[in-house]
Design an enzyme around this catalytic site. Structure first.
Site, PDB file in Angstrom:
ATOM      1  N   LYS A  83       0.822  -1.209   0.000  1.00 46.20           N
ATOM      2  CA  LYS A  83       0.000   0.000   0.000  1.00 46.20           C
ATOM      3  C   LYS A  83       0.858   1.262   0.000  1.00 46.20           C
ATOM      4  O   LYS A  83       0.548   2.245   0.649  1.00 46.20           O
ATOM      5  CB  LYS A  83      -0.933  -0.009   1.211  1.00 46.20           C
ATOM      6  CG  LYS A  83      -1.882  -1.196   1.213  1.00 46.20           C
ATOM      7  CD  LYS A  83      -2.852  -1.141   2.354  1.00 46.20           C
ATOM      8  CE  LYS A  83      -3.762  -2.335   2.406  1.00 46.20           C
ATOM      9  NZ  LYS A  83      -4.462  -2.659   1.207  1.00 46.20           N
ATOM     10  N   CYS A  84       1.924   1.229  -0.757  1.00 51.27           N
ATOM     11  CA  CYS A  84       2.905   2.315  -0.811  1.00 51.27           C
ATOM     12  C   CYS A  84       2.825   3.000  -2.176  1.00 51.27           C
ATOM     13  O   CYS A  84       2.432   2.387  -3.168  1.00 51.27           O
ATOM     14  CB  CYS A  84       4.292   1.705  -0.590  1.00 51.27           C
ATOM     15  SG  CYS A  84       5.675   2.851  -0.744  1.00 51.27           S
ATOM     16  N   GLY A  85       3.220   4.241  -2.224  1.00 48.83           N
ATOM     17  CA  GLY A  85       3.282   4.944  -3.493  1.00 48.83           C
ATOM     18  C   GLY A  85       4.244   4.296  -4.484  1.00 48.83           C
ATOM     19  O   GLY A  85       4.114   4.465  -5.693  1.00 48.83           O
TER      20      GLY A  85
ATOM     21  N   THR B 222       4.571   0.980  -4.707  1.00 46.91           N
ATOM     22  CA  THR B 222       4.098  -0.379  -4.965  1.00 46.91           C
ATOM     23  C   THR B 222       4.027  -0.712  -6.454  1.00 46.91           C
ATOM     24  O   THR B 222       4.336  -1.843  -6.831  1.00 46.91           O
ATOM     25  CB  THR B 222       2.733  -0.620  -4.279  1.00 46.91           C
ATOM     26  OG1 THR B 222       2.911  -0.405  -2.873  1.00 46.91           O
ATOM     27  CG2 THR B 222       2.220  -2.022  -4.513  1.00 46.91           C
TER      28      THR B 222
END
Length: 159
Positions: free
Chosen positions: A35-37, A39
């Site tokens: 759920k990371c930018g 990803t």
């Protein structure tokens, strides 16, 4: 213990797994999060893996929830996300810590061998990447902002 491939890590199901099975290969070891930018880098990592694995290259992913709680799922949820969203075929290991008192020994070795900016050892964010040569030596560390395609020449030079 000189080579990274002398170490043991935990598979997604928690069982001890020797990195020896990747001895003689060029590795890219990455701390990941769903759920990371960053990803979407899974897509580029998978492209590198598919293109270069026949020549002896492997991506090894280690999920981590230490940065913004961006990897909250359990092993099954992480595997499902990687498979369904990015069709990941490279190994995704057990969720680990990369910093602090409970940091995984593999990442302690990686950080010591390839410090970050201004010699800092700590991992700054998800998708920090470490390039390992065929002898199991750490070649370099890449920042989370480094896109997988930008590493291709360095990887190919080791193949």
């Amino acid at each position: 213990m000189n080579a990274i491939t002398d170490m043991t890590v935990r598979a997604a199901d928690g069982t001890p797994t020797s990195l020896d099975q990747w001895r003689g290969k060029v590795l890219l070891i990455v701390n990941t999060a769903s759920k990371c930018g960053f990803t979407p880098q899974y897509e580029g990592l998978e492209a590198l893996h598919r293109d270069l694995s026949p020549r002896g290259f492997e991506v090894l992913a280690f999920p981590c929830n230490q940065f913004g709680a961006q990897e909250p799922g359990d092993a099954a949820e992480i595997a499902n996300f990687c498979s369904l969203t990015y069709d990941v075929t490279f190994p995704v290991f057990a969720k680990i810590d990369v910093n602090g008192n409970n940091a995984d020994p593999l990442f302690e070795r990686l950080k010591a061998a390839a410090p970050g900016v201004m010699g800092s050892k700590a991992i700054k964010w998800n998708f920090t990447k470490f390039l390992i040569d065929r002898s199991g030596g750490v070649v370099t560390r890449y920042a989370p902002t480094t896109k997988p395609a930008e590493m291709r020449k360095d990887i190919e030079a080791l193949l």
